[in-house]
Design an enzyme around this catalytic site. Structure first.
Site, mmCIF file in Angstrom:
data_model
loop_
_atom_site.group_PDB
_atom_site.id
_atom_site.type_symbol
_atom_site.label_atom_id
_atom_site.label_comp_id
_atom_site.label_asym_id
_atom_site.label_seq_id
_atom_site.Cartn_x
_atom_site.Cartn_y
_atom_site.Cartn_z
ATOM 1 N N LYS A 55 0.829 -1.294 0.114
ATOM 2 C CA LYS A 55 -0.051 0.029 0.032
ATOM 3 C C LYS A 55 0.905 1.211 0.095
ATOM 4 O O LYS A 55 0.438 2.330 -0.648
ATOM 5 C CB LYS A 55 -0.982 -0.007 1.218
ATOM 6 C CG LYS A 55 -1.983 -1.043 0.883
ATOM 7 C CD LYS A 55 -2.725 -1.231 2.151
ATOM 8 C CE LYS A 55 -3.862 -2.569 1.836
ATOM 9 N NZ LYS A 55 -4.623 -3.016 3.281
ATOM 10 N N GLN B 139 -5.113 -1.522 9.433
ATOM 11 C CA GLN B 139 -4.756 -2.745 8.853
ATOM 12 C C GLN B 139 -5.485 -3.839 9.657
ATOM 13 O O GLN B 139 -5.016 -3.956 10.735
ATOM 14 C CB GLN B 139 -3.142 -3.039 8.655
ATOM 15 C CG GLN B 139 -2.683 -4.103 7.993
ATOM 16 C CD GLN B 139 -3.392 -4.291 6.273
ATOM 17 O OE1 GLN B 139 -3.321 -3.252 5.808
ATOM 18 N NE2 GLN B 139 -3.823 -5.352 6.116
ATOM 19 N N ASP C 256 -11.277 2.483 3.564
ATOM 20 C CA ASP C 256 -11.505 1.106 3.431
ATOM 21 C C ASP C 256 -13.094 0.720 3.114
ATOM 22 O O ASP C 256 -13.417 -0.501 2.972
ATOM 23 C CB ASP C 256 -10.712 0.470 4.526
ATOM 24 C CG ASP C 256 -9.487 -0.351 4.304
ATOM 25 O OD1 ASP C 256 -9.315 -0.399 3.136
ATOM 26 O OD2 ASP C 256 -8.870 -0.782 5.268
#
Ligand code: NAD
Length: 280
Positions: free
Chosen positions: A51, A95, A118
């Site tokens: 990422k 994460q 997200d």
């Protein structure tokens, strides 16, 4: 046909880079993404590294805060609050998975929906389900974009999704329905999985079991999308689908690696840029 996620992801990132370069040339600030991780899960470390690399490629300023698994949650909450209140932060992501004992839902829901790149806050999931505009979960958005890029028709098609996770499979079902597909959702309690997978036009597997989906689950001329990221007995990266065994009978199939994975990262960049666009 092999569905190449690397090509589509590169195309998305190239367009984002052009947009950011043009904005910066006209005096705007770069987009900014904050990644928070807890613990030292080796797979998560690789995902975060990918990422960061993608963000740097497209011109997103990215920083990564990492906490030990035994850290007081106060410090994680404190960071989320700080990023939430900063006008220069466009995207915040945690994460997953968090180590045992951490309350994922509570922390995710501290992220303002407009910075939830997200697409996993309760608000954004509710907006998605009710057909409102929102930042969408990256893997599901990546699968829809892969289908569009390869002209795989979704409207009126029968799609069987194996898995019912909040991160991938439930939002994907919502997004497939919004595209006009008829969706069947299977999971670990489904009796006779092949009854639902074999007749489908499109099969998506998101179960996390190496090479579980063999020839017996697959019909003819189907599109097969493999979300799984697993290790086989030799420690090699592989999907849920036994690729070599089923590829001849499919009309199109995603490989692992190089299928859905790169799309998830590209969609995270796309969501960060979408949030930044609104802010600037
Ligand atoms: P999860 O572990 O939360 O859920 C797995 C799902 O599979 C559950 O809903 C369970 O009911 C179902 N399942 C398990 N065994 C089954 C069986 N025998 N038959 C039918 N259903 C069964 O999964 P997740 O977070 O959605 O992740 C799934 C896989 O996708 C993992 O391998 C994960 O690493 C991978 N993943 C990949 C990406 C990507 O970018 N490619 C993104 C997220 C997750």
């Amino acid at each position: 046909m092999i569905i190449d996620g690397k090509i589509v992801a590169a195309d998305i990132k190239q367009r984002l880079k052009q947009e950011i370069d043009a904005a910066v040339a006209s005096g705007r600030r770069q987009p900014r993404l904050e990644i928070i991780s807890v613990g030292d899960d080796p797979a998560s470390k690789v995902y975060v590294r990918n990422k960061i690399k993608a963000a740097e490629e497209v011109g997103i300023v990215v920083s990564h805060l990492t906490f030990p698994a035994d850290e007081d949650t106060f410090w994680v909450r404190n960071s989320i609050e700080r990023y939430a209140g900063s006008p220069d932060v466009d995207g915040i992501m945690i994460q997953l998975p968090l180590p045992d004992g951490w309350n994922e839902r509570e922390l995710i829901d501290m992220i303002p929906p407009s910075k939830d790149v997200d697409g996993l806050t309760t608000t954004n999931i509710g907006r998605l389900r009710s057909g409102q505009k929102c930042l969408k979960p990256c893997t599901a958005a990546g699968i829809i974009d892969l289908c569009k890029y390869y002209d795989i028709e979704l409207d009126g098609k029968d799609v069987t999704i194996i898995g019912r996770s909040n991160i991938v499979s439930k939002p994907l079902a919502d997004m497939m329905m919004a595209e006009g597909a008829t969706v069947t959702q299977c999971h670990s309690h489904t009796k006779d999985l092949s009854k639902y997978t074999r007749p489908a036009d499109i099969v998506v597997s998101a179960i996390g079991k190496p090479k579980f989906i063999g020839r017996g689950y697959i019909g003819y001329e189907q599109v097969v999308i493999d979300v799984g990221i697993n290790r086989d007995e030799e420690g090699q990266l592989c999907g849920d689908v036994d690729f070599d065994n089923v590829k001849e009978s499919c009309s199109a199939i995603t490989p692992v690696p190089g299928g859905v994975g790169p799309m998830t990262v590209a969609e995270l960049m796309s969501n960060t840029v979408e949030s930044w666009r609104k802010r600037i």
